[in-house]
Design an enzyme around this catalytic site. Structure first.
Site, PDB file in Angstrom:
ATOM      1  N   TRP A  93     -13.247 -43.123 -25.613  1.00 47.79           N
ATOM      2  CA  TRP A  93     -13.548 -43.076 -26.915  1.00 47.79           C
ATOM      3  C   TRP A  93     -12.263 -43.527 -27.591  1.00 47.79           C
ATOM      4  O   TRP A  93     -11.132 -43.154 -27.257  1.00 47.79           O
ATOM      5  CB  TRP A  93     -14.042 -41.910 -27.509  1.00 47.79           C
ATOM      6  CG  TRP A  93     -14.201 -41.959 -29.071  1.00 47.79           C
ATOM      7  CD1 TRP A  93     -15.336 -42.165 -29.706  1.00 47.79           C
ATOM      8  CD2 TRP A  93     -13.268 -41.581 -29.986  1.00 47.79           C
ATOM      9  NE1 TRP A  93     -15.081 -41.995 -31.015  1.00 47.79           N
ATOM     10  CE2 TRP A  93     -14.044 -41.607 -31.190  1.00 47.79           C
ATOM     11  CE3 TRP A  93     -11.972 -41.287 -29.906  1.00 47.79           C
ATOM     12  CZ2 TRP A  93     -13.348 -41.237 -32.718  1.00 47.79           C
ATOM     13  CZ3 TRP A  93     -11.362 -40.746 -31.286  1.00 47.79           C
ATOM     14  CH2 TRP A  93     -11.887 -40.920 -32.548  1.00 47.79           C
ATOM     15  N   SER A 135     -12.280 -39.768 -20.383  1.00 45.94           N
ATOM     16  CA  SER A 135     -12.544 -39.169 -21.240  1.00 45.94           C
ATOM     17  C   SER A 135     -13.856 -38.976 -21.604  1.00 45.94           C
ATOM     18  O   SER A 135     -14.724 -38.385 -20.895  1.00 45.94           O
ATOM     19  CB  SER A 135     -11.602 -39.800 -22.482  1.00 45.94           C
ATOM     20  OG  SER A 135     -11.624 -38.996 -23.449  1.00 45.94           O
ATOM     21  N   MET A 136     -14.357 -39.565 -22.595  1.00 45.45           N
ATOM     22  CA  MET A 136     -15.867 -39.592 -23.164  1.00 45.45           C
ATOM     23  C   MET A 136     -16.633 -40.164 -22.209  1.00 45.45           C
ATOM     24  O   MET A 136     -17.891 -39.768 -21.851  1.00 45.45           O
ATOM     25  CB  MET A 136     -15.902 -40.514 -24.399  1.00 45.45           C
ATOM     26  CG  MET A 136     -17.375 -40.511 -24.789  1.00 45.45           C
ATOM     27  SD  MET A 136     -17.522 -41.606 -26.316  1.00 45.45           S
ATOM     28  CE  MET A 136     -19.145 -41.802 -26.399  1.00 45.45           C
ATOM     29  N   ASP A 150      -1.772 -33.548 -21.608  1.00 40.53           N
ATOM     30  CA  ASP A 150      -3.000 -34.057 -22.254  1.00 40.53           C
ATOM     31  C   ASP A 150      -3.160 -33.232 -23.633  1.00 40.53           C
ATOM     32  O   ASP A 150      -3.617 -32.158 -23.397  1.00 40.53           O
ATOM     33  CB  ASP A 150      -4.104 -34.180 -21.576  1.00 40.53           C
ATOM     34  CG  ASP A 150      -5.151 -34.870 -22.333  1.00 40.53           C
ATOM     35  OD1 ASP A 150      -5.401 -35.041 -23.199  1.00 40.53           O
ATOM     36  OD2 ASP A 150      -6.154 -35.410 -21.461  1.00 40.53           O
ATOM     37  N   HIS A 184      -3.178 -38.143 -22.172  1.00 38.44           N
ATOM     38  CA  HIS A 184      -4.455 -38.269 -21.955  1.00 38.44           C
ATOM     39  C   HIS A 184      -4.554 -39.668 -21.580  1.00 38.44           C
ATOM     40  O   HIS A 184      -5.227 -40.016 -20.600  1.00 38.44           O
ATOM     41  CB  HIS A 184      -5.055 -38.093 -23.575  1.00 38.44           C
ATOM     42  CG  HIS A 184      -6.525 -38.231 -23.323  1.00 38.44           C
ATOM     43  ND1 HIS A 184      -7.504 -37.588 -22.722  1.00 38.44           N
ATOM     44  CD2 HIS A 184      -7.636 -39.156 -23.917  1.00 38.44           C
ATOM     45  CE1 HIS A 184      -8.658 -37.730 -23.074  1.00 38.44           C
ATOM     46  NE2 HIS A 184      -8.620 -38.936 -23.640  1.00 38.44           N
TER      47      HIS A 184
END
Length: 288
Positions: free
Chosen positions: A34, A100-101, A229, A258
């Site tokens: 994202w 991530s997402m 992160d 991240h």
């Protein structure tokens, strides 16, 4: 530009997902974070293809050059879109890699569709198992944190994305893991997302509970997370994954942010290649 049609919106318009399909060999499907696009995988696309894999990467609905429908910004729909990709390209023996997402898509696909066509899964800086702090998830993050993100997007999305990009890559006064040009490239990639989809997907990845989905995973599983992160802290996410997928291999990249796919690209590429080949990631990790 290639598109796969995954369905229709409420007005009967085709929902098209922008994708690329490079190389030949065992398929690897890369799922972006994202609010980026499949282009975030630039360095991984090249490295994996050169190692003899067929690499497919797509942009989820609402982002980049994919369709931007009003509805469908939830993980059941995202998982169904992923299924459409695998089915229409007739991919078998697939390694799914979710960043991530995108880790949420991997988890929900495995739970919702029984892991069909998939032989391995990798979670990189992923939002799994469950980010939101609740009565039965006290390790999670307070809802206020996500509310502030939504407020920032609604107030000035462009300014928010500029600040977000720096946190994403761990940029600070004394630390510049990526160039200014990379920050500008990232911001442009994120700006072309639909504003509504950008906000609704925050609610999706912050509030969706993937714990039950993860317990269904039986295939080899790799979890990679940056030790520094600041957006999806490893104590909330990566470090907890083996509670739900006991056979998963967890690798922490000490000091990594991240968005580690650029500053840690050589190591990430090597670890993903080793994993897809079925090798021992820990032996790779021990060299760092």
């Amino acid at each position: 530009m290639n598109h796969i049609i995954t369905g229709q919106d409420a007005h009967g318009n085709d929902i098209k997902l922008d994708y690329i399909d490079h190389g030949q060999g065992k398929p690897v499907v890369l799922i972006h974070g994202w609010p980026a696009t499949y282009k975030m995988w630039e360095y991984q696309l090249t490295a994996l293809t050169e190692q003899g894999f067929r690499v497919v990467a797509y942009t989820r609905r609402g982002f980049g050059n994919s369709s931007k429908p009003f509805e469908g910004h939830d993980y059941d729909t995202y998982a169904d879109d992923l299924k459409a990709i695998l089915d229409q390209l007739d991919l078998q023996d697939v390694t799914l890699v979710g960043f991530s997402m995108g880790g949420g898509e991997v988890a929900r696909y495995m739970g919702r569709h029984g892991g069909a066509r998939v032989s391995r899964v990798a979670f990189v800086s992923a939002v799994t198992p469950f980010l939101l702090k609740t009565a039965d998830n006290p390790e999670g993050v307070d809802r206020e944190t996500f509310d502030k993100m939504v407020d920032g997007l609604e107030d000035d999305r462009f300014d928010f994305l500029q600040s977000f990009g720096k946190n994403f890559y761990g940029v600070g006064l004394l630390r510049n893991p990526v160039s200014e040009a990379a920050l500008e490239w990232t911001q442009h990639m994120c700006e072309i997302a639909d504003p509504r989809a950008t906000i609704l997907s925050v609610r999706a990845w912050s509030e969706t509970d993937f714990r039950q989905d993860l317990t269904t995973i039986q295939v080899p599983t790799l979890v990679i997370h940056g030790g520094d992160d600041a957006l999806v802290p490893p104590k909330v996410s990566g470090e907890r994954m083996t509670h739900f997928v006991p056979h998963a291999e967890f690798i922490e990249y000490a000091g990594a942010p991240h968005g580690l796919f650029i500053p840690e690209k050589e190591r990430l590429n090597r670890d993903l290649i080793t994993f897809v080949h079925g090798g021992d990631i820990q032996k790779t990790a021990d060299r760092y």
